[in-house]
Design an enzyme around this catalytic site. Structure first.
Site, PDB file in Angstrom:
ATOM      1  N   TYR A 109      59.608  44.507  10.673  1.00  0.00           N
ATOM      2  CA  TYR A 109      58.324  44.793  11.296  1.00  0.00           C
ATOM      3  C   TYR A 109      58.357  44.235  12.708  1.00  0.00           C
ATOM      4  CZ  TYR A 109      53.358  45.075  12.320  1.00  0.00           C
ATOM      5  OH  TYR A 109      52.146  45.368  12.901  1.00  0.00           O
TER       6      TYR A 109
ATOM      7  N   ASP B 170      63.771  39.702  17.723  1.00  0.00           N
ATOM      8  CA  ASP B 170      62.345  39.563  17.482  1.00  0.00           C
ATOM      9  C   ASP B 170      62.138  38.255  16.735  1.00  0.00           C
ATOM     10  OD1 ASP B 170      59.749  39.590  16.688  1.00  0.00           O
ATOM     11  OD2 ASP B 170      59.744  41.646  15.939  1.00  0.00           O
TER      12      ASP B 170
ATOM     13  N   LYS C 145      52.966  34.369  17.477  1.00  0.00           N
ATOM     14  CA  LYS C 145      52.557  33.454  16.411  1.00  0.00           C
ATOM     15  C   LYS C 145      52.557  31.978  16.847  1.00  0.00           C
ATOM     16  CE  LYS C 145      53.056  36.898  12.906  1.00  0.00           C
ATOM     17  NZ  LYS C 145      54.007  37.970  12.716  1.00  0.00           N
TER      18      LYS C 145
HETATM   19  C1  PLP Z   1      53.816  39.443  13.325  1.00  0.00           C
HETATM   20  C2  PLP Z   1      55.020  40.107  13.857  1.00  0.00           C
HETATM   21  C3  PLP Z   1      54.978  40.987  14.938  1.00  0.00           C
HETATM   22  C4  PLP Z   1      53.698  41.497  15.519  1.00  0.00           C
HETATM   23  O1  PLP Z   1      52.921  40.511  16.100  1.00  0.00           O
HETATM   24  P1  PLP Z   1      51.348  40.770  16.270  1.00  0.00           P
HETATM   25  O2  PLP Z   1      50.882  39.600  17.069  1.00  0.00           O
HETATM   26  O3  PLP Z   1      50.770  40.855  14.903  1.00  0.00           O
HETATM   27  O4  PLP Z   1      51.216  42.064  17.009  1.00  0.00           O
HETATM   28  C5  PLP Z   1      56.170  41.431  15.474  1.00  0.00           C
HETATM   29  N1  PLP Z   1      57.349  41.059  14.954  1.00  0.00           N
HETATM   30  C6  PLP Z   1      57.429  40.230  13.895  1.00  0.00           C
HETATM   31  C7  PLP Z   1      58.764  39.820  13.383  1.00  0.00           C
HETATM   32  C8  PLP Z   1      56.272  39.747  13.296  1.00  0.00           C
HETATM   33  O5  PLP Z   1      56.353  38.987  12.209  1.00  0.00           O
END
Ligand code: PLP
Length: 431
Positions: free
Chosen positions: A144, A239, A267
Site C-alpha cells: 500500500y 516507502d 506517520k
Molecule cells: C499509511 C501508508 C501510506 C499512506 O499514508 P497516508 O498518510 O495514509 O496517505 C503510504 N505507504 C505506506 C507504506 C503506508 O503504510
C-alpha cells in the site's frame, strides 16, 4: 462489555459518512461488529465513548510510537499552537525537522514535506519519472503506497503484465504504466526489467511490508532490488511511511543497510498529526519546483503543528527506547506464539522491531497471495475475543500491530493473559 453509545453513533455516522468512517478499515468490515468510537487516548490506552478501556496496538496505524498524548508532544503542540496554526511560509520548525531526518537517514540529502503518505509516494514517483524520462513504475502486490490513482493497481492475470485498476474510478489508462510483481520475488522483477527495457522509471517497495500484515523481506530481496534497479538505470524508492523511525532510528534502510535513491516518510515523523515527506539524492530532489521542473506544492505542507509534534516525537527516540521497544515486542511475539501453541492453534508470527502480525496459518507467508490465504475468520474471532478482554488490535488480519514506548511489561503480561483465553476461544470455533 458495553458498546451501546458506539452503536448509536455508528448508526448515525453511517447516514452521513460512507460506512460511517473517514477511512475504510476503521469500519470493522474485515472483522464484523461495531467500531468503537474513541473518546480519548493516554499512553498505551484507548478509551471509548462507553467508558471501556483498551490496551492499544494500533497506535494510529503506527504513527504513535510514544503512545497517546505523550507529555512532550502535548507540550510542544501547546507551545506551537499559541504562535499560530499555519503561515504558508517557511519556519524554523520545518528546517529543524528536515535536519533531524537527514541526520537519521544518510540517503536523504534533501527533503520536501507534504501532508500525507499518499502525497509523498505520488510526488516521489513524479520525480523518478522526470529524472529517468521513463513512464513505468514497478510495485508489489499487496503493498500500500497510498491512494494515488496510478498506484491503485493490481496484478493482471496470467501473462498480462499490465496493472489492472484496483479501485473503481481508476481508468485502465492510469495504471497501464504500473507493473505489479509478487513481494519477495526477485525473478519476477528481473523478468519485468527484461520485458520492458529502458522503460521502468522506478521500483517502489515497502522494505518491510506492513500492509499485508507484516512480511519481512527475504534475505537478499532488497539487495537484489538495489542491484537490478542500478543495472537497468531505474531508481529504487523505499516507502518507509511505516518503517521510518519504527524498525530502528534509520528506518529499514538503516536496519538492512541498503541505500535507496528516494525515500517516502509519514506517520511517526508527524507525531500523530497529518504529515508526509519525500527525500533522497540532492540531484533528484533539485528537480522539484522551484529549483527544477517537477511541480509539487501544498497549502498546509510543513505546517507548524505537524512539525512541532514530529520534532517532539523524534527527540524521544533514543537508543535505549529502541532497545526497550525491541524487548517488549519480542516478549509479546514469544508469548503469543506460546499461547497459540498451548491452545493448539497454528499461527505464524512475524515481527520486525516493534511491528508484528499474527497469521492464522500453518503455511509460510512471504507475499500477498500467501498472506491472503490465511484464516481470516479465525483472526476475526481472535480480534473480538481480545477486544472483549480490553485489547485493541487492528480490525483486519492484513494490518500490522504496533508496540509503543508506552507499553510496559505489565501491559504485555495482561495482553498475553487475554491472548491465552482468546486462542482457546478460537480453538473451540463457533462465533
Ligand atoms: C499509511 C501508508 C501510506 C499512506 O499514508 P497516508 O498518510 O495514509 O496517505 C503510504 N505507504 C505506506 C507504506 C503506508 O503504510
Amino acid at each position: 462489555m458495553q458498546a451501546e453509545r458506539s452503536e448509536q453513533l455508528f448508526a448515525l455516522a453511517q447516514t452521513v459518512m460512507p460506512g460511517g468512517v473517514s477511512s475504510p478499515v476503521r469500519a470493522f468490515r474485515a472483522v464484523g461488529g461495531t467500531p468503537r468510537f474513541i473518546a480519548r487516548g493516554k499512553g498505551a490506552y484507548l478509551y471509548d465513548v462507553d467508558g471501556n478501556r483498551y490496551i492499544d496496538y494500533v497506535g494510529s496505524w503506527g504513527a504513535l510510537i510514544l503512545g497517546h498524548a505523550h507529555p512532550a508532544v502535548v507540550r510542544a503542540l501547546r507551545e506551537a499552537i499559541r504562535r499560530g496554526t499555519s503561515f504558508g511560509a517557511p519556519t524554523e520548525a520545518e528546517l529543524a525537522l528536515a535536519l533531524r531526518i537527514r541526520e537519521a537517514f544518510p540517503s536523504i540529502e534533501k527533503i520536501r514535506f507534504v501532508n500525507s503518505g499518499t502525497e509523498a509516494t505520488m510526488s516521489a514517483l513524479r520525480v523518478a519519472r522526470a529524472a529517468t524520462g521513463r513512464s513505468k513504475i514497478l510495485q508489489f502486490e499487496g503493498a500500500y503506497h497510498g491512494h494515488a490513482d496510478f498506484l491503485l493497481a493490481r496484478a493482471g492475470s496470467g501473462l498480462a503484465t499490465f496493472g489492472l485498476p484496483a479501485s473503481a474510478g481508476v481508468p485502465s489508462a492510469w495504471v497501464q504504466d504500473t507493473l505489479v510483481a509478487p513481494y519477495n520475488d526477485l525473478e519476477a522483477v528481473a523478468a519485468l526489467f527484461e520485458r520492458f527495457p529502458d522503460q521502468i522509471a522506478a521500483v517502489i517497495v515497502e522494505p518491510v511490508a506492513g500492509n499485508m500484515g507484516v512480511v519481512p523481506p527475504k534475505p537478499g530481496f532488497l539487495e537484489g532490488l538495489r542491484d537490478l534497479t542500478r543495472r537497468h538505470g531505474a531508481l529504487l524508492v523505499f516507502d518507509e511511511v511505516i518503517t521510518g523511525f519504527r524498525v530502528g532510528p534509520g528506518g529499514a534502510q538503516g536496519l538492512y543497510e541498503i541505500k535507496p535513491d528516494l525515500t517516502c516518510l509519514g506517520k511517526i515523523i508527524g507525531g500523530g498529526l497529518p504529515i508526509g515527506a519525500y527525500g533522497g539524492r540532492a540531484d533528484l530532489m533539485d528537480l522539484v519546483a522551484p529549483v527544477g521542473p517537477v511541480y509539487q506544492a501544498g497549502t498546509l505542507s510543513g505546517n507548524p503543528l505537524s512539525m512541532a509534534a514530529g520534532r517532539a516525537t523524534l527527540e524521544q527516540l533514543t537508543p535505549v527506547l529502541y532497545q526497550q521497544l525491541e524487548e517488549r515486542a519480542a516478549q509479546l511475539a514469544e508469548g503469543l506464539r506460546a499461547a497459540a501453541e498451548e491452545a493448539g492453534v497454528p499461527v505464524r508470527i512475524h515481527r520486525v522491531g516493534s511491528m508484528l502480525s499474527v497469521f492464522f496459518t500453518e503455511a509460510e507467508v512471504v507475499d500477498f497471495a500467501t498472506a491472503s490465504a490465511t484464516d481470516r475468520a479465525r483472526y476475526a474471532r481472535f480480534f473480538h475475543a481480545m477486544l472483549t478482554r480490553g485489547v485493541y488490535l487492528p480490525p483486519s488480519p492484513l494490518e500490522a500491530w504496533f508496540v509503543s514506548a508506552a507499553h510496559t511489561d505489565d501491559h504485555i503480561a495482561r495482553t498475553l493473559r487475554a491472548a491465552r483465553e482468546a486462542f482457546r476461544e478460537v480453538a473451540r470455533g463457533g462465533v
